[in-house]
Scaffold this active site. Sequence first.
Site, PDB file in Angstrom:
ATOM      1  N   TYR A   1       0.846  -1.200   0.000  1.00  0.00           N
ATOM      2  CA  TYR A   1       0.000   0.000   0.000  1.00  0.00           C
ATOM      3  C   TYR A   1       0.878   1.244   0.000  1.00  0.00           C
ATOM      4  O   TYR A   1       1.838   1.338   0.770  1.00  0.00           O
ATOM      5  CB  TYR A   1      -0.921   0.004   1.219  1.00  0.00           C
ATOM      6  N   GLU A   2       0.519   2.217  -0.875  1.00  0.00           N
ATOM      7  CA  GLU A   2       1.313   3.432  -1.008  1.00  0.00           C
ATOM      8  C   GLU A   2       0.487   4.698  -0.835  1.00  0.00           C
ATOM      9  O   GLU A   2       1.042   5.798  -0.807  1.00  0.00           O
ATOM     10  CB  GLU A   2       2.007   3.437  -2.380  1.00  0.00           C
ATOM     11  N   HIS A   3      -0.851   4.543  -0.714  1.00  0.00           N
ATOM     12  CA  HIS A   3      -1.736   5.696  -0.567  1.00  0.00           C
ATOM     13  C   HIS A   3      -2.778   5.377   0.495  1.00  0.00           C
ATOM     14  O   HIS A   3      -3.290   4.255   0.556  1.00  0.00           O
ATOM     15  CB  HIS A   3      -2.419   6.030  -1.891  1.00  0.00           C
TER      16      HIS A   3
END
Length: 301
Positions: free
Chosen positions: A149-151
């Site tokens: 997950y990056e956001h």
Amino acid sequence: MKAWNILLFTICILFFPSSNAANSKLFREYIGAESDSVKLSDLPINSEVEFHFILAFVIDYTTDSFSPTDGVFNVFWETNNLGPDDIASIKDKHSNVKVAISLGGDTVGDANGYAYFKPKSINSWVQNAVSSLTTIIKKYNIDGIDIDYEHYDSGSNLHTYVECIGQLITTLKHNKVISFASIAPFDDGGEVQSHYLALWRKYGHVIDYVNFQFYAYDKLSVPQFLQYYNQQLHNYQGGQLLASFIIKGNIGLKPDDGFFEACKELKGQGKLGGIYVWCADESKANGFKYEKTSQALLASS
């Protein structure tokens, strides 16, 4: 032991924790995010390494309207050559191969909108995630998961992220659905790194590998790469940290600019926890030459 010796020993443990850094023969590669033509059997697999394919991605979004689903995961990787039969075949041919699925990623859908972590609650997300992922994992004969997950949705706080991901990994391992888990952080100087560090502090004991995205940095020299690698060894204390490079884009430390020299130095120091590549889809055009070099380096004594 005298009192002052006990005190000194305690201080050392608290402030100078030992590192479990050690050389490993682990090679990992992401596949399926950008192409429907690359096959598992296309890649060269050195029998002397542990080889992990990481299918990118499964996302808790719908596949039609690209809306968040509160933990109900769907397959978003290109399944044309990456189906259950393909996975079973590559495992039958190579006993050193395992397959993972990566959760989240950067974008979702044709419009390349960001893939947000957006749970309604910890309990609902974990329950839905365990159920949906267990179904996918059993269907595709998957061995582990990777967290990418990056956001993060503005309504999702740090505690929610840590508990959702930590409880998910813990439950899947407890149920013997997976045998390993990894995380894929990068140093953005803020939100992303803070989420993964908080997760590591509480649930690092159930996380097996750290797929740190060293290619998220701007173009690096060998000394810079080594400096950043040592920083992340400290940040993810005791973790198995992998060195990484990206095939396309002039970012990070590229294979032709000293990546393998840096890995040899790390290996000489007993710090190379493995190598991973983003990604097979991009590497097919060059005949997977860097994968061959990476595995040969890991396999060498």
